[in-house]
Design a protein around this motif. Sequence first.
Motif, PDB file in Angstrom:
ATOM      1  N   ASP A   3       0.806  -1.211   0.000  1.00  0.00           N
ATOM      2  CA  ASP A   3       0.000   0.000   0.000  1.00  0.00           C
ATOM      3  C   ASP A   3       0.846   1.271   0.000  1.00  0.00           C
ATOM      4  N   PHE A   4       2.043   1.186  -0.556  1.00  0.00           N
ATOM      5  CA  PHE A   4       2.888   2.365  -0.688  1.00  0.00           C
ATOM      6  C   PHE A   4       3.476   2.351  -2.088  1.00  0.00           C
ATOM      7  N   ARG A   5       4.056   3.477  -2.470  1.00  0.00           N
ATOM      8  CA  ARG A   5       4.747   3.508  -3.755  1.00  0.00           C
ATOM      9  C   ARG A   5       6.108   4.166  -3.578  1.00  0.00           C
ATOM     10  N   ILE A   6       7.031   3.769  -4.438  1.00  0.00           N
ATOM     11  CA  ILE A   6       8.365   4.359  -4.452  1.00  0.00           C
ATOM     12  C   ILE A   6       8.417   5.295  -5.644  1.00  0.00           C
ATOM     13  N   ARG A   7       8.834   6.536  -5.386  1.00  0.00           N
ATOM     14  CA  ARG A   7       8.923   7.517  -6.464  1.00  0.00           C
ATOM     15  C   ARG A   7      10.156   8.376  -6.258  1.00  0.00           C
ATOM     16  N   ARG A   8      10.526   9.039  -7.331  1.00  0.00           N
ATOM     17  CA  ARG A   8      11.648   9.979  -7.262  1.00  0.00           C
ATOM     18  C   ARG A   8      11.287  11.101  -6.277  1.00  0.00           C
ATOM     19  N   ALA A   9      12.224  11.493  -5.457  1.00  0.00           N
ATOM     20  CA  ALA A   9      11.983  12.566  -4.487  1.00  0.00           C
ATOM     21  C   ALA A   9      11.857  13.904  -5.199  1.00  0.00           C
ATOM     22  N   THR A  10      11.083  14.785  -4.612  1.00  0.00           N
ATOM     23  CA  THR A  10      10.967  16.159  -5.090  1.00  0.00           C
ATOM     24  C   THR A  10      11.459  17.103  -3.987  1.00  0.00           C
ATOM     25  N   ALA A  11      11.600  18.352  -4.322  1.00  0.00           N
ATOM     26  CA  ALA A  11      12.048  19.341  -3.334  1.00  0.00           C
ATOM     27  C   ALA A  11      11.098  19.394  -2.140  1.00  0.00           C
ATOM     28  N   ASP A  12       9.823  19.126  -2.370  1.00  0.00           N
ATOM     29  CA  ASP A  12       8.860  19.126  -1.267  1.00  0.00           C
ATOM     30  C   ASP A  12       9.120  18.023  -0.251  1.00  0.00           C
ATOM     31  N   ASP A  13       9.855  16.995  -0.652  1.00  0.00           N
ATOM     32  CA  ASP A  13      10.159  15.875   0.245  1.00  0.00           C
ATOM     33  C   ASP A  13      11.341  16.146   1.168  1.00  0.00           C
ATOM     34  N   ILE A  14      12.086  17.209   0.912  1.00  0.00           N
ATOM     35  CA  ILE A  14      13.324  17.458   1.657  1.00  0.00           C
ATOM     36  C   ILE A  14      13.105  17.460   3.175  1.00  0.00           C
ATOM     37  N   PRO A  15      12.117  18.181   3.723  1.00  0.00           N
ATOM     38  CA  PRO A  15      11.971  18.176   5.185  1.00  0.00           C
ATOM     39  C   PRO A  15      11.738  16.779   5.764  1.00  0.00           C
ATOM     40  N   ASP A  16      10.938  15.968   5.096  1.00  0.00           N
ATOM     41  CA  ASP A  16      10.685  14.614   5.590  1.00  0.00           C
ATOM     42  C   ASP A  16      11.928  13.745   5.503  1.00  0.00           C
ATOM     43  N   ILE A  17      12.670  13.872   4.417  1.00  0.00           N
ATOM     44  CA  ILE A  17      13.907  13.097   4.268  1.00  0.00           C
ATOM     45  C   ILE A  17      14.903  13.487   5.350  1.00  0.00           C
ATOM     46  N   VAL A  18      15.102  14.776   5.546  1.00  0.00           N
ATOM     47  CA  VAL A  18      16.065  15.243   6.544  1.00  0.00           C
ATOM     48  C   VAL A  18      15.643  14.804   7.947  1.00  0.00           C
ATOM     49  N   ALA A  19      14.348  14.834   8.217  1.00  0.00           N
ATOM     50  CA  ALA A  19      13.869  14.379   9.528  1.00  0.00           C
ATOM     51  C   ALA A  19      14.225  12.911   9.754  1.00  0.00           C
ATOM     52  N   MET A  20      14.082  12.084   8.712  1.00  0.00           N
ATOM     53  CA  MET A  20      14.453  10.671   8.857  1.00  0.00           C
ATOM     54  C   MET A  20      15.967  10.514   9.007  1.00  0.00           C
ATOM     55  N   LEU A  21      16.746  11.318   8.281  1.00  0.00           N
ATOM     56  CA  LEU A  21      18.207  11.251   8.417  1.00  0.00           C
ATOM     57  C   LEU A  21      18.653  11.612   9.827  1.00  0.00           C
ATOM     58  N   ALA A  22      17.936  12.524  10.463  1.00  0.00           N
ATOM     59  CA  ALA A  22      18.302  13.000  11.798  1.00  0.00           C
ATOM     60  C   ALA A  22      17.753  12.136  12.921  1.00  0.00           C
ATOM     61  N   ASP A  23      16.902  11.165  12.597  1.00  0.00           N
ATOM     62  CA  ASP A  23      16.183  10.409  13.621  1.00  0.00           C
ATOM     63  C   ASP A  23      16.932   9.162  14.098  1.00  0.00           C
ATOM     64  N   ASP A  24      18.159   9.328  14.480  1.00  0.00           N
ATOM     65  CA  ASP A  24      18.909   8.286  15.178  1.00  0.00           C
ATOM     66  C   ASP A  24      20.125   8.958  15.809  1.00  0.00           C
ATOM     67  N   PRO A  25      20.818   8.269  16.705  1.00  0.00           N
ATOM     68  CA  PRO A  25      21.925   8.939  17.408  1.00  0.00           C
ATOM     69  C   PRO A  25      23.010   9.501  16.488  1.00  0.00           C
ATOM     70  N   LEU A  26      23.370   8.776  15.433  1.00  0.00           N
ATOM     71  CA  LEU A  26      24.387   9.292  14.511  1.00  0.00           C
ATOM     72  C   LEU A  26      23.864  10.487  13.733  1.00  0.00           C
ATOM     73  N   GLY A  27      22.673  10.352  13.183  1.00  0.00           N
ATOM     74  CA  GLY A  27      22.089  11.426  12.393  1.00  0.00           C
ATOM     75  C   GLY A  27      21.825  12.675  13.203  1.00  0.00           C
ATOM     76  N   ALA A  28      21.451  12.490  14.452  1.00  0.00           N
ATOM     77  CA  ALA A  28      21.173  13.648  15.310  1.00  0.00           C
ATOM     78  C   ALA A  28      22.411  14.518  15.469  1.00  0.00           C
ATOM     79  N   ARG A  29      23.602  13.906  15.410  1.00  0.00           N
ATOM     80  CA  ARG A  29      24.852  14.683  15.515  1.00  0.00           C
ATOM     81  C   ARG A  29      25.257  15.307  14.185  1.00  0.00           C
ATOM     82  N   ARG A  30      24.831  14.707  13.065  1.00  0.00           N
ATOM     83  CA  ARG A  30      25.313  15.148  11.748  1.00  0.00           C
ATOM     84  C   ARG A  30      24.364  16.101  11.031  1.00  0.00           C
ATOM     85  N   GLU A  31      23.092  16.003  11.308  1.00  0.00           N
ATOM     86  CA  GLU A  31      22.100  16.746  10.530  1.00  0.00           C
ATOM     87  C   GLU A  31      21.643  18.000  11.263  1.00  0.00           C
TER      88      GLU A  31
END
Length: 151
Positions: A3-31
Amino acid sequence: MSDFRIRRATADDIPDIVAMLADDPLGARRESPDDPAPYRAAFETLDRDPKQRLVVAVRDGRTIGTLQLTLIPGLSRRGATRSIIEAVRIHADERGSGLGTRLIEWAVEESRREGCVLVQLTSDATRTDAHRFYERLGFEASHVGFKLPLV
């Protein structure tokens, strides 16, 4: 899990992508999710490059996963093209759902479609759960990686 689809990211996706990148101990220090400028600039570069595939998994308008696939032509291996999977992230609410497997399967199939002979990925040495996940999908720990910070 269909029930999901994979698509090319758009500029509108940037905040959600960055939030996922930051959502762990390593990412929290880097992002730095509060400063979108460097992410926008990086996205523009990625989006223009035909060898880059920055994708998101979306369900009901909500971004639930992401990864970056890079195609690298080369002379080694008889002029082979290889791909590198980077920045695999699954939204915290979706971990353990099989979405990560589906994203990696997509990346492997996209690599085959593009004529790659090898798919590579790196994972921080501290991410032991991720290492087990990649091994379950058939990846083998085959090299020792080195990094040299430039900033």
